[in-house]
Scaffold this motif. Structure first.
Motif, PDB file in Angstrom:
ATOM      1  N   LEU A   1       0.816  -1.220   0.000  1.00 35.12           N
ATOM      2  CA  LEU A   1       0.000   0.000   0.000  1.00 35.12           C
ATOM      3  C   LEU A   1       0.845   1.263   0.000  1.00 35.12           C
ATOM      4  O   LEU A   1       0.577   2.199  -0.761  1.00 35.12           O
ATOM      5  N   ALA A   2       1.871   1.304   0.844  1.00 33.19           N
ATOM      6  CA  ALA A   2       2.710   2.499   0.933  1.00 33.19           C
ATOM      7  C   ALA A   2       3.417   2.787  -0.381  1.00 33.19           C
ATOM      8  O   ALA A   2       3.522   3.944  -0.808  1.00 33.19           O
ATOM      9  N   GLU A   3       3.892   1.735  -1.061  1.00 32.53           N
ATOM     10  CA  GLU A   3       4.586   1.945  -2.325  1.00 32.53           C
ATOM     11  C   GLU A   3       3.608   2.349  -3.427  1.00 32.53           C
ATOM     12  O   GLU A   3       3.929   3.175  -4.284  1.00 32.53           O
ATOM     13  N   ALA A   4       2.400   1.775  -3.385  1.00 31.32           N
ATOM     14  CA  ALA A   4       1.384   2.148  -4.373  1.00 31.32           C
ATOM     15  C   ALA A   4       1.058   3.636  -4.254  1.00 31.32           C
ATOM     16  O   ALA A   4       0.940   4.347  -5.259  1.00 31.32           O
ATOM     17  N   GLU A   5       0.918   4.105  -3.019  1.00 29.94           N
ATOM     18  CA  GLU A   5       0.611   5.529  -2.813  1.00 29.94           C
ATOM     19  C   GLU A   5       1.789   6.399  -3.239  1.00 29.94           C
ATOM     20  O   GLU A   5       1.602   7.503  -3.757  1.00 29.94           O
ATOM     21  N   LYS A   6       2.998   5.905  -3.043  1.00 25.31           N
ATOM     22  CA  LYS A   6       4.193   6.652  -3.460  1.00 25.31           C
ATOM     23  C   LYS A   6       4.271   6.731  -4.982  1.00 25.31           C
ATOM     24  O   LYS A   6       4.568   7.782  -5.553  1.00 25.31           O
ATOM     25  N   VAL A   7       3.968   5.611  -5.647  1.00 25.92           N
ATOM     26  CA  VAL A   7       4.027   5.560  -7.111  1.00 25.92           C
ATOM     27  C   VAL A   7       2.980   6.483  -7.731  1.00 25.92           C
ATOM     28  O   VAL A   7       3.263   7.261  -8.644  1.00 25.92           O
ATOM     29  N   PHE A   8       1.750   6.399  -7.201  1.00 25.83           N
ATOM     30  CA  PHE A   8       0.643   7.123  -7.823  1.00 25.83           C
ATOM     31  C   PHE A   8       0.320   8.461  -7.166  1.00 25.83           C
ATOM     32  O   PHE A   8      -0.518   9.212  -7.659  1.00 25.83           O
ATOM     33  N   GLY A   9       0.955   8.752  -6.031  1.00 26.25           N
ATOM     34  CA  GLY A   9       0.723  10.038  -5.387  1.00 26.25           C
ATOM     35  C   GLY A   9      -0.531  10.106  -4.541  1.00 26.25           C
ATOM     36  O   GLY A   9      -1.017  11.199  -4.223  1.00 26.25           O
ATOM     37  N   GLY A  10      -1.071   8.962  -4.155  1.00 23.50           N
ATOM     38  CA  GLY A  10      -2.277   8.927  -3.335  1.00 23.50           C
ATOM     39  C   GLY A  10      -2.912   7.559  -3.391  1.00 23.50           C
ATOM     40  O   GLY A  10      -2.399   6.653  -4.070  1.00 23.50           O
ATOM     41  N   PRO A  11      -4.039   7.358  -2.690  1.00 25.05           N
ATOM     42  CA  PRO A  11      -4.712   6.055  -2.736  1.00 25.05           C
ATOM     43  C   PRO A  11      -5.216   5.767  -4.142  1.00 25.05           C
ATOM     44  O   PRO A  11      -5.889   6.600  -4.753  1.00 25.05           O
ATOM     45  N   MET A  12      -4.865   4.598  -4.676  1.00 25.75           N
ATOM     46  CA  MET A  12      -5.215   4.236  -6.051  1.00 25.75           C
ATOM     47  C   MET A  12      -6.171   3.051  -6.040  1.00 25.75           C
ATOM     48  O   MET A  12      -5.765   1.901  -5.902  1.00 25.75           O
ATOM     49  N   PRO A  13      -7.505   3.299  -6.150  1.00 22.16           N
ATOM     50  CA  PRO A  13      -8.457   2.186  -6.182  1.00 22.16           C
ATOM     51  C   PRO A  13      -8.163   1.276  -7.361  1.00 22.16           C
ATOM     52  O   PRO A  13      -7.789   1.747  -8.442  1.00 22.16           O
ATOM     53  N   ALA A  14      -8.326  -0.016  -7.153  1.00 23.81           N
ATOM     54  CA  ALA A  14      -7.936  -0.973  -8.182  1.00 23.81           C
ATOM     55  C   ALA A  14      -9.140  -1.791  -8.661  1.00 23.81           C
ATOM     56  O   ALA A  14     -10.087  -1.256  -9.217  1.00 23.81           O
ATOM     57  N   GLY A  15      -9.111  -3.120  -8.426  1.00 24.71           N
ATOM     58  CA  GLY A  15     -10.200  -3.967  -8.882  1.00 24.71           C
ATOM     59  C   GLY A  15     -11.528  -3.573  -8.244  1.00 24.71           C
ATOM     60  O   GLY A  15     -11.591  -3.250  -7.069  1.00 24.71           O
ATOM     61  N   CYS A  16     -12.578  -3.592  -9.027  1.00 24.31           N
ATOM     62  CA  CYS A  16     -13.906  -3.224  -8.528  1.00 24.31           C
ATOM     63  C   CYS A  16     -14.957  -3.800  -9.469  1.00 24.31           C
ATOM     64  O   CYS A  16     -14.634  -4.315 -10.540  1.00 24.31           O
ATOM     65  N   LEU A  17     -16.204  -3.737  -9.062  1.00 22.96           N
ATOM     66  CA  LEU A  17     -17.301  -4.010  -9.992  1.00 22.96           C
ATOM     67  C   LEU A  17     -17.758  -2.675 -10.536  1.00 22.96           C
ATOM     68  O   LEU A  17     -17.988  -1.722  -9.779  1.00 22.96           O
ATOM     69  N   TYR A  18     -17.876  -2.583 -11.861  1.00 23.13           N
ATOM     70  CA  TYR A  18     -18.442  -1.383 -12.467  1.00 23.13           C
ATOM     71  C   TYR A  18     -19.350  -1.786 -13.623  1.00 23.13           C
ATOM     72  O   TYR A  18     -19.234  -2.883 -14.179  1.00 23.13           O
ATOM     73  N   ALA A  19     -20.273  -0.899 -13.927  1.00 20.50           N
ATOM     74  CA  ALA A  19     -21.280  -1.215 -14.945  1.00 20.50           C
ATOM     75  C   ALA A  19     -21.745   0.066 -15.628  1.00 20.50           C
ATOM     76  O   ALA A  19     -21.572   1.169 -15.086  1.00 20.50           O
ATOM     77  N   PRO A  20     -22.364  -0.064 -16.793  1.00 23.81           N
ATOM     78  CA  PRO A  20     -22.941   1.116 -17.437  1.00 23.81           C
ATOM     79  C   PRO A  20     -23.979   1.746 -16.508  1.00 23.81           C
ATOM     80  O   PRO A  20     -24.727   1.031 -15.829  1.00 23.81           O
ATOM     81  N   GLN A  21     -24.013   3.070 -16.471  1.00 24.13           N
ATOM     82  CA  GLN A  21     -24.957   3.753 -15.601  1.00 24.13           C
ATOM     83  C   GLN A  21     -26.405   3.315 -15.851  1.00 24.13           C
ATOM     84  O   GLN A  21     -27.165   3.128 -14.887  1.00 24.13           O
ATOM     85  N   PRO A  22     -26.830   3.103 -17.110  1.00 21.21           N
ATOM     86  CA  PRO A  22     -28.208   2.634 -17.349  1.00 21.21           C
ATOM     87  C   PRO A  22     -28.520   1.305 -16.668  1.00 21.21           C
ATOM     88  O   PRO A  22     -29.648   1.074 -16.232  1.00 21.21           O
ATOM     89  N   PHE A  23     -27.518   0.405 -16.573  1.00 19.53           N
ATOM     90  CA  PHE A  23     -27.744  -0.877 -15.892  1.00 19.53           C
ATOM     91  C   PHE A  23     -28.043  -0.638 -14.417  1.00 19.53           C
ATOM     92  O   PHE A  23     -28.963  -1.236 -13.848  1.00 19.53           O
ATOM     93  N   LEU A  24     -27.272   0.233 -13.783  1.00 18.93           N
ATOM     94  CA  LEU A  24     -27.476   0.524 -12.367  1.00 18.93           C
ATOM     95  C   LEU A  24     -28.806   1.233 -12.128  1.00 18.93           C
ATOM     96  O   LEU A  24     -29.490   0.970 -11.136  1.00 18.93           O
ATOM     97  N   ASP A  25     -29.181   2.120 -13.036  1.00 22.94           N
ATOM     98  CA  ASP A  25     -30.449   2.835 -12.899  1.00 22.94           C
ATOM     99  C   ASP A  25     -31.642   1.894 -13.025  1.00 22.94           C
ATOM    100  O   ASP A  25     -32.636   2.025 -12.309  1.00 22.94           O
ATOM    101  N   LYS A  26     -31.509   0.922 -13.925  1.00 22.53           N
ATOM    102  CA  LYS A  26     -32.616   0.017 -14.234  1.00 22.53           C
ATOM    103  C   LYS A  26     -32.716  -1.144 -13.252  1.00 22.53           C
ATOM    104  O   LYS A  26     -33.796  -1.714 -13.049  1.00 22.53           O
ATOM    105  N   HIS A  27     -31.584  -1.507 -12.610  1.00 26.54           N
ATOM    106  CA  HIS A  27     -31.554  -2.696 -11.745  1.00 26.54           C
ATOM    107  C   HIS A  27     -30.960  -2.387 -10.373  1.00 26.54           C
ATOM    108  O   HIS A  27     -29.964  -3.002  -9.959  1.00 26.54           O
ATOM    109  N   PRO A  28     -31.555  -1.480  -9.617  1.00 29.25           N
ATOM    110  CA  PRO A  28     -30.974  -1.096  -8.323  1.00 29.25           C
ATOM    111  C   PRO A  28     -30.903  -2.231  -7.305  1.00 29.25           C
ATOM    112  O   PRO A  28     -29.920  -2.344  -6.562  1.00 29.25           O
ATOM    113  N   GLN A  29     -31.931  -3.087  -7.241  1.00 27.44           N
ATOM    114  CA  GLN A  29     -31.918  -4.192  -6.271  1.00 27.44           C
ATOM    115  C   GLN A  29     -30.901  -5.260  -6.674  1.00 27.44           C
ATOM    116  O   GLN A  29     -30.257  -5.880  -5.817  1.00 27.44           O
TER     117      GLN A  29
END
Length: 338
Positions: A210-238
Motif C-alpha cells: 500500500l505504501a509503495e502504491a501511494e508513493k508511485v501514484f501520489g495517493g490512494p489508487m483504487p484498483a479492482g472493482c465491480l463497475y457497470a454502465p450507468q443505465p444498468f445501475l439505474d434500471k436494476h438497483p436491487q
C-alpha cells in the motif's frame, strides 16, 4: 468440505427472507473479468465459491477474458452486464461519452508488479533501459498496460518507446518470461510470486504494498472493482445491491481468512501447480485487498491524475459520477461482521 456445505446452507437460509422481500429486477447476471485466477479478483471468486451470490438470489455467470480491456469490451458489446476490472476504466469510458460507474471496491491498491527479465536484461540499471524492449502485459489497454505507461512517463519515456505484448495472467505469462520472449513484465499474483521464486524476475515497482502504491501514484489508487454502465445501475438497483452485498461479505471473509482456508475454497487451477507459491502470493496480496468495499475519497482524483499523466488530452470528467459508496454502506449495515 462438510464445513463449507453447512456454511452455504446456513447462508441461503439466513438470506431467504431478504431475497423474497427485495425482488431482483435481473436475477441472472453476467460478469466479465480479465484474469479471474488473479488475487486482484479474489473477492469475486470468494463470493462465487462461498455461495454469497446465490444467497442473495443471484444466478451469476462469470466469463473470464485475457485482460481487463477485453472484459470491458464484452460489456460495451452487450454480452456481459457488469465488469470486474480496474477502476480507471470508468474514467476512460466517461471521457468517451459512455458513462460507467464503479459500485464496490475489491482492491485498495493495484497489486501490479513491474519487473525485468534477468536473462535478457542482466545489466538493468533504470527504467530508461526499457527503451526499445518488449514488455508483457495481461492484455493491451488493461490496467497492467496503464501501469507500464505511468512508470515510463515518470522516467521520460513514451508508450511508443517500448513494444507491448499481451501474455495473459496465468502460465502463458510465466512461460513468456522464462523463454526470454519478453524483456519485462507487468502482471499480478500468483504470476509474480511464481516468477520471483524461480529467479525469473527482478522487481522494479511493486504496488502490492500500500505504501509503495501511494508513493508511485501520489495517493490512494483504487484498483479492482465491480463497475457497470450507468443505465444498468439505474434500471436494476436491487440487483446491483445484491451484487454488492455478496462482494462486501467476500471482502470481509478474506481479511479474516488464513492461507489454508483460501486454498480450500479457490479452484485447483488457480494454484498454477504450486500451493506454496499461491500461499506466498496470497500473503503478499491480502493487505492490498479492500477490507470493506468502500472507495477512498481521494482515490478517483489519484486515478484521474495517473491517467492524465500518460494521456495529456484526457478531458475532465465528473469524478463523483464514476463511483458510488451508497450500495456498500447499505451492505455494511446489513452485514456488519461479514
Amino acid at each position: 468440505m462438510q464445513r463449507r456445505d453447512l456454511l452455504l446452507g446456513g447462508l441461503a437460509a439466513a438470506s431467504a427472507p431478504w431475497t423474497l422481500a427485495q425482488a431482483l429486477e435481473k436475477p441472472k447476471v453476467t460478469i466479465a473479468v480479465g484474469g479471474k485466477n488473479l488475487f486482484y479478483y479474489l473477492p469475486l471468486t470468494i463470493a462465487e465459491q462461498m455461495g454469497y451470490f446465490k444467497a442473495e438470489g443471484l444466478d451469476v455467470n462469470i466469463v473470464d477474458f485475457a485482460g481487463g480491456s477485453r472484459a470491458l469490451q464484452a460489456v460495451v458489446g452487450g454480452s456481459a452486464d457488469v465488469v470486474s476490472g480496474a477502476f480507471e476504466h470508468t474514467i476512460n469510458m466517461h471521457a468517451k461519452g459512455q458513462p460507467m460507474r464503479a459500485f464496490v471496491l475489491q482492491g485498495a491498491a493495484p497489486q501490479i508488479v513491474l519487473g525485468v527479465n534477468p536473462k535478457t536484461m542482466p545489466n538493468f540499471k533504470s527504467v530508461a533501459d526499457l527503451k526499445g524492449k518488449k514488455i508483457g502485459v495481461t492484455a493491451p489497454g488493461s490496467s497492467t498496460n496503464v501501469m507500464v505507461n505511468f512508470v515510463l512517463a515518470k522516467a521520460g519515456l513514451k508508450p511508443s518507446d517500448v513494444s507491448i505484448v499481451g501474455v495473459g495472467a496465468a502460465n502463458g505469462a510465466v512461460a513468456a518470461m522464462r523463454a526470454g520472449q519478453i524483456d519485462a513484465i507487468s502482471n499480478l499474483d500468483p504470476v509474480i510470486t511464481l516468477l520471483q521464486r524461480s529467479g525469473d524476475l527482478r522487481i522494479i515497482s511493486d504496488t502490492r504494498v500500500l505504501a509503495e502504491a501511494e508513493k508511485v501514484f501520489g495517493g490512494p489508487m483504487p484498483a479492482g472493482c465491480l463497475y457497470a454502465p450507468q443505465p444498468f445501475l439505474d434500471k436494476h438497483p436491487q440487483t446491483a445491491q445484491a451484487l454488492v452485498n455478496a462482494m462486501v461479505r467476500a471482502n470481509k471473509w478474506i481479511q479474516q481468512a488464513g492461507p489454508g482456508e483460501i486454498i480450500r475454497v479457490v479452484p485447483e487451477s488457480y494454484l498454477l501447480g504450486d500451493r506454496a507459491v499461491y500461499i506466498d502470493g496470497f500473503l503478499a496480496a491480502q493487505k492490498a485487498l479492500s477490507p470493506d468495499g468502500l472507495f477512498p475519497a481521494k482515490g478517483p482524483q489519484t486515478a484521474f491524475n495517473a491517467l492524465a499523466s500518460v494521456e495529456p488530452k484526457l478531458p475532465k470528467v465528473d469524478l463523483n459520477a464514476i463511483y458510488t459508496n451508497d450500495l456498500v454502506k447499505k451492505a455494511m449495515a446489513r452485514y456488519p461482521k461479514g
